[in-house]
Design a protein around this motif. Sequence first.
Motif, short mmCIF file in Angstrom:
data_model
loop_
_atom_site.label_atom_id
_atom_site.label_comp_id
_atom_site.label_asym_id
_atom_site.label_seq_id
_atom_site.Cartn_x
_atom_site.Cartn_y
_atom_site.Cartn_z
N GLU A 220 -0.91 -15.40 43.66
CA GLU A 220 -2.11 -14.82 43.05
C GLU A 220 -2.87 -15.89 42.26
O GLU A 220 -4.10 -15.93 42.26
N SER A 221 -2.12 -16.75 41.60
CA SER A 221 -2.75 -17.83 40.83
C SER A 221 -3.50 -18.77 41.76
O SER A 221 -4.61 -19.21 41.46
N LEU A 222 -2.89 -19.09 42.90
CA LEU A 222 -3.55 -19.99 43.85
C LEU A 222 -4.86 -19.37 44.33
O LEU A 222 -5.87 -20.06 44.47
N LYS A 223 -4.84 -18.04 44.53
CA LYS A 223 -6.08 -17.39 44.97
C LYS A 223 -7.15 -17.46 43.89
O LYS A 223 -8.33 -17.63 44.19
N LYS A 224 -6.71 -17.36 42.64
CA LYS A 224 -7.67 -17.50 41.54
C LYS A 224 -8.30 -18.89 41.54
O LYS A 224 -9.40 -19.09 41.04
N GLU A 225 -7.57 -19.86 42.05
CA GLU A 225 -8.11 -21.22 42.15
C GLU A 225 -8.82 -21.45 43.48
O GLU A 225 -9.11 -22.59 43.84
N ASN A 226 -9.09 -20.37 44.20
CA ASN A 226 -9.79 -20.44 45.50
C ASN A 226 -9.06 -21.27 46.54
O ASN A 226 -9.69 -21.91 47.39
N VAL A 227 -7.74 -21.28 46.48
CA VAL A 227 -6.98 -21.99 47.50
C VAL A 227 -6.94 -21.13 48.75
O VAL A 227 -6.50 -19.99 48.71
N ASP A 228 -7.43 -21.67 49.87
CA ASP A 228 -7.38 -20.89 51.11
C ASP A 228 -6.44 -21.49 52.14
O ASP A 228 -6.19 -20.90 53.18
N VAL A 229 -5.92 -22.69 51.85
CA VAL A 229 -4.98 -23.27 52.79
C VAL A 229 -3.88 -24.03 52.06
O VAL A 229 -4.13 -24.73 51.07
#
Lengths: 162, 563
Positions: free
Chosen positions: B11-20
Motif C-alpha cells: 500500500e505504501s508503494l502505491k502511495k508512492e505511485n510505484v507501478d512496477v
Amino acid sequence: MRHVLSVLVENEPGVLSRISGLFSGRGFNLDSLNVAPVLEEGVSLMTIVTRGEQQIIEQIVKQLRKLVTVIKVTDMHDSTTVEREMALIKVNATESNRAEILRIVDIFRCKVVDVSLDELTLEVIGDHGKVEAVIALLERFGIKEIARTGTVALRRSMQPEK
Amino acid sequence: MEYSGARILLESLKKENVDVLFGYPGGAVLDIYHELSNHQDIKHVLVRHEQGAVHAADGYARATGNVGVCLVTSGPGATNTVTGIATAYSDSIPLVVLTGQVPTPLIGNDAFQEVDIVGITRPCTKHNYLVQDVSQLASTIKEAFHVARSGRPGPVLVDIPKDVQNQMHAFQYPERIKMRSYNPTYKPNNNQVRRAIELLSEAKRPLIFAGGGVISSNSSEELGTLVRSMQLPVTGSLMGLGAFPGDDPLWLGMLGMHGTYAANKAVSNADVILAVGARFDDRVTGKLSSFAASAKIIHIDIDPTSIRKNVEVEVPIVGDCKLALQGLLRVQETEFADVNWADQYDEWNKQIREWAVTHPVRYHDEESLKPQHVVETIFELTKGDAIISTEVGQNQMWTAQFYQFRQPRTLLTSGGLGTMGYGFPAAIGAQMAYPDKLVIDIAGDGSIQMNSQELMTAVSHKLPVKIVVLNNCFLGMVRQWQELFYDRNYCSTCMDAQPDFVKLAEAYGAEGYRVTDPAKLKETLKAAFDSPLPCIVDVRVEAEENVYPMVPAGASLEEMLLV
C-alpha cells in the motif's frame, strides 16, 4: 593541522559505523573519536579529532554533513574551546623513583588511583598537550599499560571578537 | 483496520505511485509475494538474477526520472544487488531496494540466508534502513522514497525482516516527512549567481561543462536557453550526454579521456568554465594540475561535497541546477541586458569551430566492418529517437562519440562505476517504462555475457529490447590498454571462445541476426529494430579497432592520441 570536530548525530544503531566507515573508506585521518548521548532525547555527540590540510578538512566536514543521520557538524577550529581528555597510566614505581613520579603527579595535578608494591596507576585529565606531556615524562620509568579517552570539547561561552 | 506488514509495504508503494517492481522471490520475502498477487496495479518483472533487477530498476529510473524499485530476498538475493546499488550510487540514480531479512529474533545468529546487508551496503547507498517493528514500516518507506529522490538522488535500501512482514498494524501513510538531519539546499545564493554572470561578462573564452545533474534535475531546457542567449559553447561528461542537443552547433561533444579534440582543447584554453551538475571525475580531468589551467571555475551542484573536491572553484553555487540556471538567466536578462554576448565570444567560438572542423571524431573507413560505423548507422536509422543503453568499454565510448543524443534520458550508461553487464537489464527497465519506444543496448561481446540470462526476462515479458553486439572477440578496451601501455601483451582479453549469439537468442525465444558483410549492416539492423521480439544482432566488427582520441591515464587533456 589538527582539527576537533563536534558532530551531533541521531542516536540509532549503525551511526558509529557510518561515521567510521566514512573515514576509512575515504582515507581520512581519525586520531580519536568519542561518543555519548547529550541532553536532547535521541541525540548523541561525537567528538572527532582529525588531521589534514584545509581542503581535506573541508571535505571531511561536508562529507559528514551529507550523512543522513548527522544533524550538525561544527569545526571547533573556528572558535575558542575547552578541550579535555583523560588517561589512565600504569607505570613502574620502585622505591627509588616513586617520589619522583609523585612529584610529576603533583605538578600536573594528576591523581593516583591504584597502587601496588612496584606499580602506580595515575589518572591524568587535561587537554591533549598535557596528557602527551605527562606520558612523555613518565616514559623513562617504564609505562606498562595505558588507556586513554579521545578528546571531548565544548565552545567557550565567551568568544573573542574577530 | 489492521494490515499485515506485507500489505502495508505494498500500500505504501502505491502511495508512492510505484507501478512496477523488478524482483526475485525467496524465503524471506514470501509474505510480500503472497500479498503481491492481490495488487494487480503493481506489475512485477521477474528477472533471472537479482543483479538484473537492480539494473532494470536503475534503467527505469534513468529513463523516466522516477524512483526505480526492486524487491529481493535475504542473503544471496540481497548481496546480488550490491553491484547494481553501487552503480546507481556512483551515478546518483534514485532507487529503493527492498530486501527481505531473517526474522528479528534470528538476526545475528548466522541464520539460513542471513547477511548484514545494511552493513554491507552502508558505503554504497545514500542511506539504508533495517525495519525492526511493523509500526515503523510505512514511515520508513516514506522516508526512503524521500531520501532517494530529493537532493542529490541515490539508492536507498530498506531491509525488512520476515516477522515484520507478518505483524499486523494499522496502516497510515504519513502525509509529509520531517527530518532534522536531512535538508538538502535547493535555492542557490543570489550573490553567487550574480558573481557567476559577472565573471562570464568579463570572459573571453567561456565554456559550459554539463554533467548528469542537468539531467537528474530536468533542466535541459534552462541550459539550452542560457546557452543560446549567451552563445556559450557546451561540452559534457558521459553522464551529461543528452542534456544539450548533440547536433547543435554550440555542442562540442564529450570531454575527457575519450573526449573530442575540440572539447579538450576548449577546456584547456578556456578562461571561465561554468560546470553544471558535474563532479570533475578523473576520467574528465586527466592530470589535475594541468586541467583547465587558465580557467576560473563556476561550479553549480546540489551536493556541497562535489565542490572543491578535485578542482579549485572561484564561484561555488550550492543548489538545484534548475533553480541556479533560472537564476543565471534572470540576472543575465536584467542586470546584464546590454552585454552583447555573441560579439564578445565570437572569436572564441570561431576558434572552437575550427578545432571541431579540423579534428572531428573519426575513424579510418576501410572495407571492414567498423564499430563506429555501426553506431553511426544506429543513429541514422533511429534519428536519435530511441533509448540507448550501453555496456562498458569501447562500445560505450563509441556510442558516446558517434551517437548524437538529442534528448535527456535517452542514454542509459554506467558512468561512474563502469559496470559491465549494466546495459541489457537497464534497457529492459526502460522498455518496461516505455513499451512503444525503441530501446537498444549497444553492447560488447564481453559485457553482454555478464547478464545475458535476462534474455528470458525480456522474452517472457514481451519487451522487444534490441541488443547490438559490437563483437570483436576481445575485451576491447582492456585490449586497447594492453596494446598501448602493456607491450601488446593480450593476456586474458581474447574472448574468441564465445557462444553463438544467434543461437543464444533463439534458445531463449528471441531473434538472432549476424552481420559480417558491411553491405548488409543497415538492412539487418532495420529488420531487428522492426521486429516485435527481443533481438540480438551479432555484428562482427574489426577486431583491433581503438577508441580515439585518447588521453592516457594521468596525462593532461591536451596530450591526446589521435587517429
